[in-house]
Design a protein around this motif. Structure first.
Motif, mmCIF file in Angstrom:
data_model
loop_
_atom_site.group_PDB
_atom_site.id
_atom_site.type_symbol
_atom_site.label_atom_id
_atom_site.label_comp_id
_atom_site.label_asym_id
_atom_site.label_seq_id
_atom_site.Cartn_x
_atom_site.Cartn_y
_atom_site.Cartn_z
ATOM 1 N N ALA A 23 0.795 -1.024 0.026
ATOM 2 C CA ALA A 23 -0.024 -0.015 -0.094
ATOM 3 C C ALA A 23 0.788 1.228 0.039
ATOM 4 O O ALA A 23 0.347 2.299 0.130
ATOM 5 C CB ALA A 23 -1.038 -0.094 1.083
ATOM 6 N N SER A 24 2.175 1.257 -0.409
ATOM 7 C CA SER A 24 2.804 2.475 -0.208
ATOM 8 C C SER A 24 3.028 3.065 -1.304
ATOM 9 O O SER A 24 3.288 4.407 -1.489
ATOM 10 C CB SER A 24 4.320 1.965 0.195
ATOM 11 O OG SER A 24 5.011 1.172 -0.759
ATOM 12 N N SER A 25 2.370 2.586 -2.487
ATOM 13 C CA SER A 25 2.247 3.381 -3.888
ATOM 14 C C SER A 25 1.490 2.747 -4.836
ATOM 15 O O SER A 25 0.877 1.801 -4.392
ATOM 16 C CB SER A 25 3.698 3.421 -4.378
ATOM 17 O OG SER A 25 4.146 1.848 -4.778
ATOM 18 N N ARG A 29 -1.663 2.040 -2.759
ATOM 19 C CA ARG A 29 -1.996 3.308 -2.061
ATOM 20 C C ARG A 29 -3.388 3.776 -2.379
ATOM 21 O O ARG A 29 -3.996 4.362 -1.609
ATOM 22 C CB ARG A 29 -0.776 4.302 -2.281
ATOM 23 C CG ARG A 29 -1.090 5.480 -1.545
ATOM 24 C CD ARG A 29 0.325 6.245 -1.604
ATOM 25 N NE ARG A 29 0.188 7.265 -0.799
ATOM 26 C CZ ARG A 29 1.453 8.040 -0.191
ATOM 27 N NH1 ARG A 29 2.513 7.510 -0.407
ATOM 28 N NH2 ARG A 29 1.192 9.028 0.543
ATOM 29 N N SER A 33 -6.185 4.866 0.305
ATOM 30 C CA SER A 33 -6.757 6.256 0.449
ATOM 31 C C SER A 33 -8.048 6.203 0.389
ATOM 32 O O SER A 33 -8.669 6.898 0.976
ATOM 33 C CB SER A 33 -5.870 7.116 -0.268
ATOM 34 O OG SER A 33 -4.353 7.065 -0.206
ATOM 35 N N PHE A 54 1.207 9.064 5.203
ATOM 36 C CA PHE A 54 0.135 8.163 4.849
ATOM 37 C C PHE A 54 -1.056 8.675 5.734
ATOM 38 O O PHE A 54 -0.929 8.880 6.710
ATOM 39 C CB PHE A 54 0.120 6.707 4.877
ATOM 40 C CG PHE A 54 1.235 6.216 4.153
ATOM 41 C CD1 PHE A 54 1.334 5.713 2.625
ATOM 42 C CD2 PHE A 54 2.629 5.917 4.736
ATOM 43 C CE1 PHE A 54 2.561 5.556 2.184
ATOM 44 C CE2 PHE A 54 3.766 5.567 4.019
ATOM 45 C CZ PHE A 54 3.636 5.394 2.746
#
Length: 279
Positions: A23-25, A29, A33, A54
């Motif tokens: 989920a970092s990019s 992500r 979000s 985040f």
């Protein structure tokens, strides 16, 4: 404890808890979000979550290291008491002619895209069985529905994950757990930068056409759709009480290519793909 704090605590307990790998990019992500904005309790994961900013919680998890999976799942359950949704999104790309691609790199790709994802599922299922409910969303790929030249290993890893989704769906349905796959087409993310690219070897029989197709693959990603489309689709899937096993998210021609594969003779479909890739 004030009334407003009690109210907020009650709302949080009513909100579904979602664990999203990778989920970092990129797509991960975007999903995290989007669900955070929809008031889900979101825990994203990455191998190294420190240093990034985040709006949702992040925990450390490397899908190729079982101990990190166990620790991350235990941390979420300790804080929230449950995991309602797992979005199995972590993955990586790989390109290259089958003959030229190192077999160890092929194994590494399967460790992330297939075996790592299964290990995350295994870690989450006991909690879902105990609570008598849960949704597992496996992010696959439209590429998993066909063997694409110079992306054959990626296609194979995602295609295998599609079939495991079908088997798992039947195995866990008696426990109140729903399992689905969501296959994206090309989206504008940084996936191309994170791919393993087999080098264009000077003595390779595939040198010219592989080099041309590397540029074509990167262009498809750069021109891809907004990842929010994928996030909205996943939100719709997890809010359903029932529905299909397999979902596809992408452009018309990407989804239509799957229909064509189903109805056209094998060799005719192969010819269409070869023409597209200038083979």
């Amino acid at each position: 404890m004030t009334l407003s704090f009690r109210y907020l605590l009650k709302i949080r307990k009513m909100s579904k808890v979602v664990l999203i790998t990778g989920a970092s990019s990129g797509i991960g992500r975007a999903i995290a979000s989007y669900l955070h904005e929809k008031s889900y309790v979101v825990y994203g994961t990455s191998r190294n979550p420190k240093g990034g900013e985040f709006p949702f919680a992040m925990v450390a998890l490397d899908v190729t290291k079982k101990e990190t999976i166990t620790t991350a799942v235990a941390e979420v359950i300790a804080k929230e008491g449950r995991i309602d949704v797992l979005v199995n999104n972590a993955g990586k790309g790989i390109t290259g002619p089958i003959e030229d691609t190192p077999t160890d790199e092929m194994r590494s790709n399967f460790e992330t895209n297939f075996f790592g994802a299964i290990d995350v599922i295994k870690a989450v299922l006991p909690a879902m069985r105990k609570q008598g409910s849960g949704v597992v969303v496996n992010v696959t790929s439209i590429a998993g529905y066909m063997g694409l030249p110079f992306r054959g290993i990626y296609s194979a890893s995602k295609g295998a994950f599609e079939l495991v989704t079908e088997a798992l769906s039947m195995e866990v349905k008696p426990f109140g757990i729903r399992v689905v796959s969501v296959a994206p087409g090309d989206f504008a993310t940084n996936i191309a930068a994170g791919r393993y690219h087999t080098p264009v070897f000077e003595d390779s029989a595939y040198k010219k056409v592989y080099r041309e197709n590397l540029d074509l693959m990167d262009a498809h990603v750069d021109e891809g759709a907004d990842p929010k489309m994928m996030a909205a689709a996943i939100h719709e899937v997890i809010t359903k009480k029932s529905g299909k096993i397999h979902y596809k998210v992408g452009g018309f021609m990407e989804k239509f290519s799957i229909v064509l594969k189903r109805i056209l003779p094998d060799r005719l479909y192969e010819k269409l793909l070869m023409n597209h890739y200038n083979l």
